[in-house]
Write an enzyme that holds these catalytic residues in place. Structure first.
Site, PDB file in Angstrom:
ATOM      1  CB  SER A   1      47.859 -17.273 -27.592  1.00 39.29           C
ATOM      2  OG  SER A   1      47.325 -17.111 -26.296  1.00 39.29           O
TER       3      SER A   1
ATOM      4  CE  LYS B   1      31.824 -25.713  -6.169  1.00 35.79           C
ATOM      5  NZ  LYS B   1      33.161 -26.524  -6.457  1.00 35.79           N
TER       6      LYS B   1
END
Length: 265
Positions: free
Chosen positions: A94, A146
């Site tokens: 990764s 949010k």
């Protein structure tokens, strides 16, 4: 004493920079652009090195920090026309592979784990636990997104879709970086960018790395038996080893161990 005698030819010096640990901003991991910046700058600038060698042992982490570190290495390498060689120890997966791909050549051990070119997001959902204990979660927002993926509320389909879109964008950036750095060395394999991993010789066959080799033998072969190594690595001040930092380090150690464990290490 040879190096102090005027007009004698000096042995070439290679700066060796160790990049070991999880990649994360601030104090959350072993590697961040903020922590590594002065070391990387010094490695390329001190004493006009013949090359910079990266010792990499990382299961990955933050894609942004990986990109910042890799970009800093490439910028200095190009500005100063200094070749960069990466040497993988246990794992360059990764974000760890993102760092390795910043090098001009990548060498691995026969048992090194390489790849995992993908992006992951993981977490927990605790809304049922709260409900069983009679705890009510109260959230008020200005802006409907949010509270996206709030772990204390049921998962929403639109939030998951939004997350997947974000992950796909980051994944595309990762793929572009690998293709730009490895170019025609990569083989045409449909599993190349699926998060698959390869071991040693397999990684060579995929074009992800260039060969089997360890730091000292490879550098002696490239720069002669008298090559000198100047090593750089992150060192923590003594005061950071006490007090609250101990608890922070313990938590970071658990997180880092979990990341390495994903690759059987």
């Amino acid at each position: 004493m040879k190096r102090w005698i005027p007009f004698t030819k000096k042995s070439p010096t290679v700066a060796v920079l160790r990049l070991s640990g999880v990649i994360a901003a601030g104090n959350r991991g072993g590697l961040s652009d903020q922590a590594l910046a002065p070391l990387i700058e010094k490695a390329f600038q001190r004493g006009k090195p013949a090359a910079v060698a990266l010792i990499i042992n990382s299961p990955g982490g933050s894609p942004v920090q990986s990109a910042l570190i890799g970009a800093r290495i490439r910028r200095l390498a190009d500005e100063k026309n200094i070749p960069v060689f990466a040497f993988v120890e246990d794992v360059a997966a990764s974000g760890g592979y993102w760092l390795a791909a910043a090098a001009d050549e990548i060498f691995v051990d026969a048992s090194s784990v390489v790849g995992s070119i993908g992006v992951i997001s993981a977490g927990f959902g605790a809304h049922e636990l709260l409900s069983k204990h009679g705890i009510e979660r109260r959230v008020h927002t200005a802006g409907k997104s949010k509270s996206m993926l709030d772990p204390f509320r049921p998962e929403q389909d639109e939030d998951v879709a939004r997350l997947h879109k974000m992950l796909e964008q980051i994944h595309a950036n990762f793929i572009d970086h690998v293709k730009a750095r490895r170019g025609e060395k990569l083989v045409d394999n449909p599993d190349m960018f699926t998060g698959e991993i390869w071991i040693g010789q397999q990684a060579i066959e995929q074009g992800l790395v260039d060969g089997l080799g360890h730091l000292v033998p490879v550098l002696k072969d490239k720069f002669g038996k008298d090559v000198r190594l100047r090593r750089y690595g992150i060192r923590r001040p003594m005061w950071q080893r006490f007090g609250a930092q101990v608890a922070q380090d313990a938590l970071s150690g658990i997180e880092e161990r979990a990341e390495f464990a994903r690759f059987g290490l």
